[in-house]
Design a protein around this motif. Structure first.
Motif, short mmCIF file in Angstrom:
data_model
loop_
_atom_site.label_atom_id
_atom_site.label_comp_id
_atom_site.label_asym_id
_atom_site.label_seq_id
_atom_site.Cartn_x
_atom_site.Cartn_y
_atom_site.Cartn_z
N GLY A 247 -5.62 6.67 -1.75
CA GLY A 247 -6.09 7.91 -2.35
C GLY A 247 -5.69 9.14 -1.58
N THR A 248 -5.60 9.02 -0.26
CA THR A 248 -5.27 10.16 0.59
C THR A 248 -4.40 9.71 1.75
OG1 THR A 248 -7.18 9.90 2.07
CG2 THR A 248 -7.50 11.25 0.07
N ASP A 249 -3.81 10.68 2.41
CA ASP A 249 -3.03 10.42 3.63
C ASP A 249 -3.92 9.76 4.68
OD1 ASP A 249 -0.56 11.05 5.34
OD2 ASP A 249 -2.11 12.10 6.46
N ALA A 250 -5.12 10.26 4.85
CA ALA A 250 -6.04 9.71 5.85
C ALA A 250 -6.39 8.27 5.54
CB ALA A 250 -7.30 10.57 5.93
N LEU B 247 0.85 -1.19 0.00
CA LEU B 247 0.00 0.00 0.00
C LEU B 247 0.88 1.24 0.00
CD1 LEU B 247 -2.87 1.18 0.16
CD2 LEU B 247 -2.64 1.12 2.66
N GLY B 248 0.95 1.88 -1.14
CA GLY B 248 1.76 3.08 -1.28
C GLY B 248 0.97 4.33 -0.92
N GLY B 249 1.67 5.46 -0.87
CA GLY B 249 1.01 6.73 -0.64
C GLY B 249 0.30 7.20 -1.89
N PRO B 250 -0.40 8.32 -1.80
CA PRO B 250 -1.03 8.89 -2.99
C PRO B 250 -0.01 9.05 -4.13
CG PRO B 250 -1.78 10.04 -1.03
CD PRO B 250 -0.69 9.10 -0.58
N VAL B 251 -0.46 8.87 -5.35
CA VAL B 251 0.44 8.92 -6.51
C VAL B 251 1.22 10.22 -6.55
CG1 VAL B 251 0.52 8.92 -9.03
CG2 VAL B 251 -1.00 7.34 -7.83
N THR B 252 0.62 11.32 -6.11
CA THR B 252 1.27 12.63 -6.19
C THR B 252 2.50 12.74 -5.30
OG1 THR B 252 -0.24 13.48 -4.48
CG2 THR B 252 -0.86 13.83 -6.79
N TRP B 253 2.69 11.79 -4.37
CA TRP B 253 3.85 11.86 -3.48
C TRP B 253 5.14 11.40 -4.15
CZ3 TRP B 253 2.02 9.66 1.94
CH2 TRP B 253 0.99 10.47 2.43
N GLY B 254 5.06 10.77 -5.30
CA GLY B 254 6.28 10.28 -5.94
C GLY B 254 6.80 9.04 -5.22
#
Length: 313
Positions: A180-183, A153-160
């Motif tokens: 989808g989100t940090d939360a 489970l990775g972070g949101p795609v925008t985090w790189g």
């Protein structure tokens, strides 16, 4: 994700002490970017409210973590308070090379962002935290949607972060699924941890999670700049990113025009300094205790005027 809204008037009212407003160089708004994780919003809000105490006009602008560099280069955005060495180095270096974005120094926080697993998973996968054990235990980390592949489970795609590239380069039997989100990321961790369900996911520090949950970071081959930039370096001679993520400072960066237009603000931004422990505690008050960012920042400023007042002298 913590919703962010401007609240300068309420916050300033909440402060127990007031600081004499200095004469500022320009009343044009200084645009500070906010992103989609609580700690960054807190960091940015502390800086913004300190600048307001000095008399500056501040505007908070929601922006994508990596894409914000386009606005910083043009001067449409002015200050980014958290660029993590772990995920932002390449974008940061490219922006510095243009001459339009400058490094405003470390924030005082040290970044770790890596794959992490709860300690109870070592019973099912005793080779951990060695990354090679993950392939041996892929089924133990699988879900009905990913089996026989393990699920990361990775972070949101925008985090790189290059997790998809890392999985491919290291030929790991895992599928990357982005939250989808940090939360959503930490809600899934909480759910899995309570049930002792299989999970390996992106965890970052400073954050409350590393204090609340018992677990470890996966030990990948050590990071090097060459590993990221030269496919011939590393375990896979045909692919980059066959190593772990870098660690290091969380940086403050700004449009180069900030120092010319608002030199006093630039000095204050350079002076900003906060520790991992302090930030982890502040994030926990918002995410775990349900306090608002407004209240947490206001309490911190009331208790730490001796610290932040030196930033705007």
């Amino acid at each position: 994700m913590t919703k962010f809204t401007p609240y300068s008037a309420a916050l300033l009212t909440a402060l127990s002490a007031t600081t004499a407003l200095a004469e500022v160089e320009s009343l044009d708004p200084i645009k500070l970017t906010t992103h989609d994780w609580t700690g960054q919003i807190i960091t940015t809000t502390i800086m913004g409210e300190v600048l307001k105490q000095a008399g500056y006009n501040v505007e908070y602008v929601q922006a994508d973590y990596i894409a914000q560099f386009a606005g910083l280069k043009t001067g449409d955005l002015h200050v980014a308070m958290e660029i993590w060495e772990t995920t932002g180095r390449e974008a940061m270096d490219e922006a510095f090379a243009t001459g339009n974005v400058v490094n405003m120094g470390p924030s005082g926080m040290e970044a770790i962002e890596e794959w992490w697993y709860p300690a109870y998973m070592e019973k099912l996968c005793p080779g951990l935290p060695d990354w090679q054990a993950l392939n041996d235990c892929a089924m133990e980390f699988s879900t009905p949607e990913t089996a026989p592949m393990g699920r990361y489970l990775g972070g949101p795609v925008t985090w790189g972060g290059f997790d998809d590239e890392r999985v491919e380069a290291l030929e790991m039997d895992f599928e990357v699924v982005h939250a989808g989100t940090d939360a959503a990321l930490f809600a899934e961790l909480e759910s899995a941890y309570q049930r002792e369900a299989p999970i390996v996911l992106w965890i970052y520090s400073p954050h409350w999670a590393t204090a609340k949950y018992d677990g470890k970071f996966i030990e990948f081959p050590p990071y090097s700049a060459e590993c990221y930039n030269d496919p011939s370096v590393g375990l896979n001679p045909n692919a980059a990113y066959d190593c772990g993520k870098p660690t290091g400072p969380i940086w403050k960066v700004a449009w180069t025009g900030v120092a010319d237009k608002w030199p006093g603000a630039a000095d204050a931004i350079k002076s900003f300094d906060i520790s991992n422990d302090v930030m982890g505690d502040l994030v926990g008050k918002v995410d775990l205790e349900g306090a608002s960012v407004e209240a947490v920042v206001g309490d911190w400023m009331s208790a730490n005027e001796a610290t932040w007042s030196t930033w705007i002298k």
